[in-house]
Scaffold this motif. Structure first.
Motif, mmCIF file in Angstrom:
data_model
loop_
_atom_site.group_PDB
_atom_site.id
_atom_site.type_symbol
_atom_site.label_atom_id
_atom_site.label_comp_id
_atom_site.label_asym_id
_atom_site.label_seq_id
_atom_site.Cartn_x
_atom_site.Cartn_y
_atom_site.Cartn_z
ATOM 1 N N ASN A 1 0.808 -1.213 0.000
ATOM 2 C CA ASN A 1 0.000 0.000 0.000
ATOM 3 C C ASN A 1 0.842 1.264 0.000
ATOM 4 O O ASN A 1 0.367 2.325 0.374
ATOM 5 N N ARG B 1 -0.442 5.946 -4.971
ATOM 6 C CA ARG B 1 -0.633 6.196 -3.544
ATOM 7 C C ARG B 1 0.670 6.564 -2.854
ATOM 8 O O ARG B 1 0.725 7.484 -2.035
ATOM 9 N N ARG C 1 1.106 10.256 -1.273
ATOM 10 C CA ARG C 1 1.287 10.349 0.177
ATOM 11 C C ARG C 1 2.639 10.970 0.520
ATOM 12 O O ARG C 1 2.758 11.745 1.467
ATOM 13 N N PRO D 1 -8.339 19.534 4.342
ATOM 14 C CA PRO D 1 -8.828 18.473 3.453
ATOM 15 C C PRO D 1 -9.595 19.015 2.258
ATOM 16 O O PRO D 1 -10.314 20.006 2.372
ATOM 17 N N SER E 1 -12.501 14.201 -1.513
ATOM 18 C CA SER E 1 -11.345 13.421 -1.968
ATOM 19 C C SER E 1 -11.067 12.220 -1.073
ATOM 20 O O SER E 1 -10.698 11.154 -1.544
ATOM 21 N N GLY E 2 -11.205 12.388 0.233
ATOM 22 C CA GLY E 2 -10.877 11.315 1.159
ATOM 23 C C GLY E 2 -9.398 11.174 1.431
ATOM 24 O O GLY E 2 -8.986 10.472 2.350
ATOM 25 N N ASN E 3 -8.550 11.818 0.628
ATOM 26 C CA ASN E 3 -7.097 11.689 0.832
ATOM 27 C C ASN E 3 -6.333 12.966 0.526
ATOM 28 O O ASN E 3 -5.185 13.104 0.911
ATOM 29 N N ARG F 1 -5.314 17.164 0.205
ATOM 30 C CA ARG F 1 -5.260 18.357 1.048
ATOM 31 C C ARG F 1 -4.732 19.537 0.228
ATOM 32 O O ARG F 1 -4.035 19.342 -0.778
ATOM 33 N N ALA G 1 -3.934 15.409 -4.436
ATOM 34 C CA ALA G 1 -4.898 14.347 -4.155
ATOM 35 C C ALA G 1 -4.734 13.275 -5.216
ATOM 36 O O ALA G 1 -4.104 13.506 -6.254
ATOM 37 N N TYR G 2 -5.281 12.085 -4.965
ATOM 38 C CA TYR G 2 -5.240 11.045 -5.982
ATOM 39 C C TYR G 2 -6.582 10.327 -6.033
ATOM 40 O O TYR G 2 -7.303 10.220 -5.038
ATOM 41 N N ARG G 3 -6.906 9.882 -7.222
ATOM 42 C CA ARG G 3 -8.135 9.127 -7.457
ATOM 43 C C ARG G 3 -7.850 8.113 -8.551
ATOM 44 O O ARG G 3 -7.392 8.476 -9.634
#
Length: 240
Positions: A150, A155, A159, A177, A181-183, A185, A207-209
């Motif tokens: 992970n 990711r 991160r 945030p 997005s959930g991840n 900023r 951010a990533y998707r």
């Protein structure tokens, strides 16, 4: 020890009693309220496939430039842009980082695929850029590297950038945030001042998707509001 023996003895007694009883019928496997239809579909019926607009993976595998958000109203093309026809080569994108050689190699290791980009100039000194960095499918599942499952691919890169931006050598704050997005900023940096130069203000959103990381930057000689970077980030995220 006595307590342990009591547990073992009780278990053995239970097995002995069960052995003298008739077999108990198992409950039916079917349960109400499961997710599949109550009735089978008529013969010859085909499930309608998702359209390109509904299937995000189809959009991401197509022309990545179409996912770029538009330039802000009143802005103009950046005269010193490194972007060619909506694309920027990895060698040029890596120049955005202080350790460009390291980032060039790291992105390749993590399954780098391509970067679609758009930049602009606005007002007297504001510059903006949006980069969509796409990675090869499976790169975040340990296929192309030996890192933890992970912590690779899109990711791992995203991160890492979030942590680096929040550190003292970056914005020096945890950021805020990005809604939905959930991840991701967005960050405001401390102003950089140097004698003989205009002050430099910066804002960044990461951010990533799916297999895409969005990397957005704003630069100006005047303070940048949180609303400006937040709105831009949310607008871009909606297109991914």
């Amino acid at each position: 020890m006595a307590a342990l023996l009591g547990v073992v003895a009780g278990t053995a007694t239970g097995y002995t009693i069960q052995a003298d009883r008739a077999p108990t019928a198992l409950p039916p496997l079917s349960q109400p309220g499961l997710a599949y239809p109550a009735k089978a579909l008529p013969a010859g019926t085909k499930v309608k496939a998702l359209s390109a607009e509904e299937d995000s993976q189809v959009r991401r595998d197509g022309d990545l430039r179409k996912l770029l958000t538009s330039r802000p109203a009143g802005s103009r093309e950046n005269e010193e842009s490194l972007i060619e026809d909506g694309w920027i080569p990895l060698s040029a994108y890596a120049l955005y980082y202080e350790s460009e050689d390291y980032m060039f190699e790291r992105l390749l290791e993590e399954g780098f695929r391509r970067v679609a980009a758009r930049d602009w100039q606005q007002g007297q000194n504001r510059q903006g850029e949006v980069n969509l960095i796409q990675f090869r499918s499976g790169a975040d599942e340990g296929v192309l590297h030996l890192r933890a499952r992970n912590d690779g691919g899109v990711r791992g890169i995203a991160r890492g950038q979030l942590l680096d931006t929040a550190s003292k050598r970056g914005a020096g704050n945890p950021g805020d945030p990005i809604k939905g997005s959930g991840n991701g900023r967005y960050f405001l940096f401390k102003v950089r001042e140097k004698p003989g130069y205009l002050p430099l203000y910066r804002a960044r959103a990461v951010a990533y998707r799916g297999d895409i990381m969005m990397d957005i930057n704003l630069f100006d000689s005047k303070p940048i509001s949180k609303k400006d970077i937040r709105t831009l980030a949310e607008r871009q995220l909606e297109r991914l």
